[in-house]
Design a protein around this motif. Structure first.
Motif, mmCIF file in Angstrom:
data_model
loop_
_atom_site.group_PDB
_atom_site.id
_atom_site.type_symbol
_atom_site.label_atom_id
_atom_site.label_comp_id
_atom_site.label_asym_id
_atom_site.label_seq_id
_atom_site.Cartn_x
_atom_site.Cartn_y
_atom_site.Cartn_z
ATOM 1 N N THR A 210 -1.789 -47.955 19.657
ATOM 2 C CA THR A 210 -1.423 -46.700 19.613
ATOM 3 C C THR A 210 -2.522 -45.889 19.600
ATOM 4 O OG1 THR A 210 0.440 -47.253 17.855
ATOM 5 C CG2 THR A 210 -0.285 -44.802 17.973
ATOM 6 N N LYS A 238 -2.139 -45.576 7.970
ATOM 7 C CA LYS A 238 -2.859 -47.129 8.242
ATOM 8 C C LYS A 238 -3.900 -47.301 7.267
ATOM 9 C CE LYS A 238 -5.948 -49.548 11.344
ATOM 10 N NZ LYS A 238 -5.158 -50.617 11.392
ATOM 11 N N PHE A 247 0.600 -49.670 10.809
ATOM 12 C CA PHE A 247 -0.248 -50.185 11.844
ATOM 13 C C PHE A 247 -1.158 -51.256 11.365
ATOM 14 C CE2 PHE A 247 -0.136 -45.353 12.150
ATOM 15 C CZ PHE A 247 0.479 -45.284 13.307
ATOM 16 N N LEU A 252 -4.989 -48.538 16.095
ATOM 17 C CA LEU A 252 -4.766 -47.369 16.018
ATOM 18 C C LEU A 252 -6.006 -46.763 16.429
ATOM 19 C CD1 LEU A 252 -3.188 -44.583 15.522
ATOM 20 C CD2 LEU A 252 -3.761 -44.945 13.008
ATOM 21 N N TYR A 395 7.417 -44.122 11.820
ATOM 22 C CA TYR A 395 6.287 -45.279 11.887
ATOM 23 C C TYR A 395 6.799 -46.443 10.575
ATOM 24 C CZ TYR A 395 3.511 -43.305 15.387
ATOM 25 O OH TYR A 395 3.115 -42.775 16.547
#
Length: 446
Positions: A210, A238, A247, A252, A395
């Motif tokens: 991402t 995260k 994540f 990320l 997410y």
């Protein structure tokens, strides 16, 4: 014995011949299975022979649903098309699995929405929505109302949040199935479907990074962080393992500077899930509110051809009009943009907050109980109808292994329910508008 075997073989062959072939049902046929119905809506006058053949090949890959091809050629207005879909569903029976639309809003109509409101403080018991009586309010489009069959179509022309909330019109904003639209037109659809297939093959079995670019503009006195900075929020999702912890299975990477350069660099590096947080419009994403200095525009979207990338445009009205005059269209038709998520109304900084000014316990050594401080939004605070609530729920679903469309749908349902439950609150208006304007543009996952 031989005659018996011969008759049995003939019967077996007859059964094979009479069994249904394929999984595509026309709108004039009735489903005979208990599978949920997936509607694939197109305009036969806005596709060429190649487009239609590719659409049918794509539809045939949906093996777990009863697939219905529906020609919208005779429906120029979305409420009438919705009523036709309702009638078809009543005839077929069962449940709806989803609706996939092929075409621009001028090909398969989208609902008209009037951004004709302004929130007013009212009083402590009721924060109302004041009706803005401008003679020519700007019209926007929305596909949200294809996501359930609970709304009365007589209220679905020039929809307003005022009408839904304060006039209690029979209009539901809570989706019951996912809706996706491929906003391309005749001669463009087949190419994109083939591009999507190639993208799926390329990412199979891979962990996709991402990449988030942020150009925040809502800096507040007393804060080192912009309230509308989606990258700051994503980094928290995260890093804060106890509160979010997302994540964990993918990279990320985030950027605040040299956004155009870093976007090109990332596109050359690998396939990515791109997030763009900025103000902007159909021409692209900007560095400032002036909407002149674009770091990602229609030209660059068409030229990002090194690798495929999904896109999530947060806040900017890049999908306004759902027509061919946008960065969304050019990225999908000319570049390698896959299934973007985007707004049809620019809502970038409206009520988005990374921090809230709230009461806090009295600091040690101090007196009195009237202390306040900025608190970073957690899951509980996000439920105050903060638009980042959608990002968090999206997410959360992605982290649970769901597809992008299913994750979008889950977040949309959660955000819609939150907004409805907060109906008697000023912020409900913002939630309703965000739910109405957020769209998944591209193809449903089979």
């Amino acid at each position: 014995m031989n005659r018996f075997r011969c008759n049995s073989m003939i019967l077996f062959i007859l059964i094979l011949i009479l069994l249904p072939f394929g999984s595509i049902t026309s709108a004039s046929e009735t489903a005979t299975t208990e599978k949920s119905n997936y509607y694939f809506v197109y305009n036969s006058s806005k596709v060429d022979t190649k487009d239609l053949a590719t659409i049918k090949q794509y539809v045939a890959k949906f093996k777990n649903t009863n697939n219905v091809l529906f020609d919208a050629k005779n429906y120029k207005e979305a409420p009438k098309l919705l009523d036709a879909l309702k009638a078809q569903q009543k005839k077929i029976g069962g449940k709806v699995a989803g609706i996939q639309i092929f075409g621009l809003a001028s090909d398969v109509p989208s609902f008209s929405y009037l951004h004709k409101m302004k929130p007013t403080e009212g009083n402590f018991e009721w924060n109302g929505i004041e009706y803005d009586k401008r003679e020519k309010p700007e019209k926007f489009v929305s596909d949200l109302f294809y996501s359930n069959f609970n709304s009365d179509s007589k209220y679905l022309t020039d929809i307003t949040v005022y009408g839904i909330i304060q006039e209690n019109q029979q209009v539901s904003i809570i989706p019951e199935w996912p809706v996706s639209r491929l906003p391309l037109t005749k001669g463009e659809i087949s190419k994109y479907i083939n591009t999507y297939e190639a993208y799926r093959k390329q990412i199979e079995g891979k962990s996709i990074s991402t990449v988030a670019l942020s150009a925040p503009v809502e800096f507040q006195k007393g804060l080192d962080v912009a309230q509308d900075d989606i990258v700051f929020f994503m980094n928290r999702m995260k890093e804060e393992k106890k509160e979010f912890g997302y994540f964990s299975n993918t990279d990320l990477r985030t950027y605040y500077k040299d956004l155009a350069v870093n976007l090109t660099k990332e596109n050359k590096s690998e396939v990515m899930d791109l997030v763009v947080g900025s103000d902007g419009d159909t021409e692209g994403a900007t560095l400032k509110k002036d909407r002149k200095n674009y770091f990602f525009d229609r030209k660059s979207a068409a030229s990002l051809n090194s690798n495929y990338y999904t896109a999530f445009f947060w806040g900017s009205g890049t999908a306004k009009g759902l027509n061919a005059n946008s960065i969304i269209h050019d990225g999908m038709a000319k570049g390698k943009m896959i299934n973007p998520i985007a707004f049809t109304i620019s809502t970038y900084s409206r009520d988005v907050a990374n921090y809230l000014w709230l009461p806090v316990p009295t600091p040690e050594g101090e007196t009195g109980d009237d202390w306040n401080d900025y608190l970073a939004v957690d899951k509980e605070l996000l439920e105050r109808n903060n638009p980042f609530f959608f990002v968090y729920k999206y997410y959360e679903a992605i982290d649970n292994g769901k597809t992008r469309l299913q994750s979008f749908y889950d977040a949309q349902v959660a955000y819609a329910n939150l907004s409805v439950s907060n109906k008697h609150n000023l912020r409900a208006a913002i939630g309703y508008e965000n739910v109405i304007s957020l769209h998944y543009l591209g193809l449903a996952d089979y």
